[in-house]
Scaffold this motif. Structure first.
Motif, PDB file in Angstrom:
ATOM      1  N   GLN A  10       0.808  -1.221   0.000  1.00 19.01           N
ATOM      2  CA  GLN A  10       0.000   0.000   0.000  1.00 19.01           C
ATOM      3  C   GLN A  10       0.842   1.272   0.000  1.00 19.01           C
ATOM      4  O   GLN A  10       0.412   2.307  -0.529  1.00 19.01           O
ATOM      5  CB  GLN A  10      -0.973   0.020   1.187  1.00 19.01           C
ATOM      6  CG  GLN A  10      -0.336   0.147   2.560  1.00 19.01           C
ATOM      7  CD  GLN A  10      -0.172  -1.197   3.237  1.00 19.01           C
ATOM      8  OE1 GLN A  10      -0.141  -2.237   2.569  1.00 19.01           O
ATOM      9  NE2 GLN A  10      -0.093  -1.197   4.555  1.00 19.01           N
ATOM     10  N   MET A  14       0.355   4.258  -2.653  1.00 23.87           N
ATOM     11  CA  MET A  14       0.070   5.657  -2.315  1.00 23.87           C
ATOM     12  C   MET A  14       1.147   6.600  -2.838  1.00 23.87           C
ATOM     13  O   MET A  14       0.862   7.752  -3.165  1.00 23.87           O
ATOM     14  CB  MET A  14      -0.126   5.789  -0.803  1.00 23.87           C
ATOM     15  CG  MET A  14      -1.466   5.206  -0.341  1.00 23.87           C
ATOM     16  SD  MET A  14      -1.862   5.495   1.418  1.00 23.87           S
ATOM     17  CE  MET A  14      -0.966   4.145   2.178  1.00 23.87           C
ATOM     18  N   HIS A 266       0.128   8.989   7.485  1.00 24.91           N
ATOM     19  CA  HIS A 266      -0.944   8.906   6.486  1.00 24.91           C
ATOM     20  C   HIS A 266      -1.923  10.080   6.586  1.00 24.91           C
ATOM     21  O   HIS A 266      -2.573  10.431   5.588  1.00 24.91           O
ATOM     22  CB  HIS A 266      -1.707   7.587   6.627  1.00 24.91           C
ATOM     23  CG  HIS A 266      -0.943   6.384   6.187  1.00 24.91           C
ATOM     24  ND1 HIS A 266       0.337   6.449   5.685  1.00 24.91           N
ATOM     25  CD2 HIS A 266      -1.285   5.057   6.171  1.00 24.91           C
ATOM     26  CE1 HIS A 266       0.752   5.233   5.383  1.00 24.91           C
ATOM     27  NE2 HIS A 266      -0.213   4.368   5.664  1.00 24.91           N
ATOM     28  N   ILE A 269      -2.158  13.104   3.917  1.00 26.86           N
ATOM     29  CA  ILE A 269      -2.808  13.113   2.600  1.00 26.86           C
ATOM     30  C   ILE A 269      -3.886  14.192   2.557  1.00 26.86           C
ATOM     31  O   ILE A 269      -3.968  14.968   1.603  1.00 26.86           O
ATOM     32  CB  ILE A 269      -3.386  11.731   2.255  1.00 26.86           C
ATOM     33  CG1 ILE A 269      -2.272  10.678   2.188  1.00 26.86           C
ATOM     34  CG2 ILE A 269      -4.144  11.778   0.921  1.00 26.86           C
ATOM     35  CD1 ILE A 269      -2.782   9.259   1.985  1.00 26.86           C
ATOM     36  N   HIS A 320     -12.413  10.579   5.398  1.00 22.77           N
ATOM     37  CA  HIS A 320     -11.858  10.263   4.078  1.00 22.77           C
ATOM     38  C   HIS A 320     -11.436   8.791   4.089  1.00 22.77           C
ATOM     39  O   HIS A 320     -10.620   8.379   4.909  1.00 22.77           O
ATOM     40  CB  HIS A 320     -10.655  11.161   3.768  1.00 22.77           C
ATOM     41  CG  HIS A 320     -10.981  12.622   3.819  1.00 22.77           C
ATOM     42  ND1 HIS A 320     -11.334  13.350   2.717  1.00 22.77           N
ATOM     43  CD2 HIS A 320     -11.011  13.487   4.878  1.00 22.77           C
ATOM     44  CE1 HIS A 320     -11.556  14.603   3.063  1.00 22.77           C
ATOM     45  NE2 HIS A 320     -11.371  14.712   4.371  1.00 22.77           N
ATOM     46  N   TRP A 321     -11.995   8.018   3.161  1.00 25.54           N
ATOM     47  CA  TRP A 321     -11.843   6.572   3.123  1.00 25.54           C
ATOM     48  C   TRP A 321     -10.699   6.197   2.188  1.00 25.54           C
ATOM     49  O   TRP A 321     -10.648   6.654   1.054  1.00 25.54           O
ATOM     50  CB  TRP A 321     -13.148   5.960   2.647  1.00 25.54           C
ATOM     51  CG  TRP A 321     -13.186   4.476   2.463  1.00 25.54           C
ATOM     52  CD1 TRP A 321     -12.787   3.767   1.374  1.00 25.54           C
ATOM     53  CD2 TRP A 321     -13.711   3.525   3.397  1.00 25.54           C
ATOM     54  NE1 TRP A 321     -13.011   2.423   1.565  1.00 25.54           N
ATOM     55  CE2 TRP A 321     -13.579   2.244   2.789  1.00 25.54           C
ATOM     56  CE3 TRP A 321     -14.270   3.622   4.665  1.00 25.54           C
ATOM     57  CZ2 TRP A 321     -14.001   1.070   3.422  1.00 25.54           C
ATOM     58  CZ3 TRP A 321     -14.693   2.452   5.296  1.00 25.54           C
ATOM     59  CH2 TRP A 321     -14.557   1.199   4.689  1.00 25.54           C
ATOM     60  N   HIS A 322      -9.784   5.324   2.649  1.00 27.89           N
ATOM     61  CA  HIS A 322      -8.677   4.838   1.835  1.00 27.89           C
ATOM     62  C   HIS A 322      -8.672   3.315   1.865  1.00 27.89           C
ATOM     63  O   HIS A 322      -8.385   2.711   2.896  1.00 27.89           O
ATOM     64  CB  HIS A 322      -7.339   5.371   2.346  1.00 27.89           C
ATOM     65  CG  HIS A 322      -7.184   6.851   2.185  1.00 27.89           C
ATOM     66  ND1 HIS A 322      -6.550   7.428   1.112  1.00 27.89           N
ATOM     67  CD2 HIS A 322      -7.608   7.884   2.973  1.00 27.89           C
ATOM     68  CE1 HIS A 322      -6.571   8.746   1.234  1.00 27.89           C
ATOM     69  NE2 HIS A 322      -7.215   9.045   2.349  1.00 27.89           N
ATOM     70  N   ASP A 323      -8.985   2.696   0.725  1.00 22.80           N
ATOM     71  CA  ASP A 323      -8.998   1.244   0.572  1.00 22.80           C
ATOM     72  C   ASP A 323      -7.742   0.864  -0.200  1.00 22.80           C
ATOM     73  O   ASP A 323      -7.505   1.362  -1.301  1.00 22.80           O
ATOM     74  CB  ASP A 323     -10.259   0.847  -0.198  1.00 22.80           C
ATOM     75  CG  ASP A 323     -10.414  -0.661  -0.389  1.00 22.80           C
ATOM     76  OD1 ASP A 323      -9.398  -1.389  -0.337  1.00 22.80           O
ATOM     77  OD2 ASP A 323     -11.549  -1.107  -0.616  1.00 22.80           O
ATOM     78  N   TYR A 324      -6.910  -0.035   0.360  1.00 24.12           N
ATOM     79  CA  TYR A 324      -5.640  -0.390  -0.255  1.00 24.12           C
ATOM     80  C   TYR A 324      -5.761  -1.462  -1.342  1.00 24.12           C
ATOM     81  O   TYR A 324      -4.757  -1.839  -1.955  1.00 24.12           O
ATOM     82  CB  TYR A 324      -4.654  -0.888   0.815  1.00 24.12           C
ATOM     83  CG  TYR A 324      -4.349   0.111   1.901  1.00 24.12           C
ATOM     84  CD1 TYR A 324      -4.468   1.481   1.695  1.00 24.12           C
ATOM     85  CD2 TYR A 324      -3.918  -0.324   3.158  1.00 24.12           C
ATOM     86  CE1 TYR A 324      -4.191   2.394   2.706  1.00 24.12           C
ATOM     87  CE2 TYR A 324      -3.627   0.582   4.167  1.00 24.12           C
ATOM     88  CZ  TYR A 324      -3.779   1.932   3.941  1.00 24.12           C
ATOM     89  OH  TYR A 324      -3.480   2.827   4.943  1.00 24.12           O
ATOM     90  N   GLY A 335      -6.608  -0.685   4.983  1.00 22.25           N
ATOM     91  CA  GLY A 335      -7.018   0.661   4.629  1.00 22.25           C
ATOM     92  C   GLY A 335      -6.861   1.592   5.816  1.00 22.25           C
ATOM     93  O   GLY A 335      -6.398   1.185   6.890  1.00 22.25           O
ATOM     94  N   THR A 338      -8.917   8.934   7.255  1.00 23.85           N
ATOM     95  CA  THR A 338      -8.434  10.216   7.757  1.00 23.85           C
ATOM     96  C   THR A 338      -9.632  11.035   8.193  1.00 23.85           C
ATOM     97  O   THR A 338     -10.674  11.037   7.525  1.00 23.85           O
ATOM     98  CB  THR A 338      -7.653  10.992   6.676  1.00 23.85           C
ATOM     99  OG1 THR A 338      -6.672  10.145   6.096  1.00 23.85           O
ATOM    100  CG2 THR A 338      -6.976  12.209   7.265  1.00 23.85           C
TER     101      THR A 338
END
Length: 359
Positions: A10, A14, A266, A269, A320-324, A335, A338
């Motif tokens: 990941q 990113m 992280h 971002i 804020h959604w972060h899916d790896y 994931g 934030t």
């Protein structure tokens, strides 16, 4: 510029997502065909000791970086003979053995918990006598997210600790009564220019980072930045570096450093003018560094093992959604979320709301 990244997890993913707006292209090298960075760029899938593929990889890019410190040191050194590698293999080597790392801290005047090398059961007994209890017994290489560790709480635990970890080089570290765990993320460019992100306060669960909060103004900032600057200069470092620290009273003790972008950064971002990922790309590419100014109250929660309901998370203000792009698995970082907010009070309320969804 075409940037090669050794490792395809990941962090590599990113880095590429941050670098594409700069007009760059990305190539990844990873032994796994399922490496999640392969979803966003070309993937060389081969063993780290496959010199034929490594040379082809080097010939396909202008510069190489790496996404985590447990990539093959021999691979990094091989690549350095064909293409610029930042950070250098020397910096990578300094973090791959905890005893070497702690000795580097000691040489640079960076305070650490007490430590001793352990290569036998007798060494472990001596460490207990000299460092006291409790102490943390760790493998010197390849441990992360709480793996490769055993907390020795009593003399009766010594044999079990040795049975669990013995047979490989070990290090015993004194357990310190810290008030909090913090980290500082720093970046150094090719020309020696340095920038720091605000201190980050971290909470772990079962050895894995759970929550990070950016602390825009913190009394320990100057000490943390001084320590990080010593490492950056000593290693003639290029790129992002993260230093993990324990606070004990008014003193910071170094735990370890990572020669790469870091989980505790992280939040940058959405929470900083320039993310740690963009600044790493800028640094290794020879571009000017971006501002590390924090934009307001911000925090980050890891998604570990299984995903919560995405829609419920996104209903929280500032989420804020972060899916790896990784398959769910117990103990695996798949994931992160934030959270930004206008005030610290609102941020804390949002953290509590999202944390409940993750539990």
């Amino acid at each position: 510029m075409k940037l090669g990244i050794l490792g395809g997890g990941q962090l590599a993913r990113m880095l590429a997502l941050a670098g594409y707006p700069l007009g760059q292209r990305y190539v990844f090298f990873d032994p796994s065909a399922e490496a999640c960075a392969g979803q966003v760029g070309e993937l060389y899938c081969a063993s780290y000791d496959d010199e034929r593929q490594l040379e082809a990889f080097a010939n396909a890019v202008d510069c190489v970086t790496f996404e985590f410190e447990n990539v093959s040191l021999d691979s990094a050194r091989f690549l350095e003979r064909h293409v610029p590698v930042y950070p250098t293999a020397e910096a990578l080597a300094a973090t791959q053995d905890r005893l070497t790392e702690k000795s580097l801290f000691q040489r640079l005047g960076i305070q650490t918990p007490g430590f001793m090398a352990v290569s036998s059961l007798a060494d472990l007994r001596q460490a207990v006598e000299q460092l006291g209890l409790p102490l943390v017994l760790k493998t010197r290489r390849f441990g992360y997210d709480g793996k490769g560790q055993f907390v020795v709480k009593a003399v009766a635990d010594i044999d079990a600790a040795w049975k669990s970890l013995g047979g490989v080089p070990l290090i015993a570290e004194a357990f310190v009564p810290f008030s909090r765990e913090v980290s500082v993320v720093a970046v150094r460019g090719r020309g020696g220019d340095v920038a720091f992100y605000p201190l980050t306060e971290n909470e772990h669960r079962q050895g894995i980072l759970h929550l990070s909060r950016a602390r825009a103004e913190d009394v320990m900032t100057a000490q943390a930045q001084d320590y990080a600057k010593r490492l950056l200069d000593e290693l003639n470092y290029v790129g992002v570096l993260a230093l993990e620290l324990f606070q004990v009273g008014d003193q910071l003790l170094a735990n370890e450093f990572a020669p790469r972008v870091h989980n505790s950064g992280h939040w940058t971002i959405e929470g900083a003018e320039t993310s740690q990922f963009e600044n790493h790309v800028r640094a290794v590419s020879g571009l000017p560094l971006g501002s590390t100014r924090v934009l307001g109250p911000v925090a980050m929660l890891n998604i570990i093992g299984t995903f919560p309901q995405r829609d419920e998370v996104l209903q929280v203000a500032g989420a804020h959604w972060h899916d790896y792009g990784k398959a769910p698995r117990e103990g695996r970082k798949i994931g992160h979320i934030t959270l930004t907010a206008p005030t610290e009070a609102e941020l804390e309320a949002n953290i509590a709301q999202v944390a409940a969804l993750l539990s």
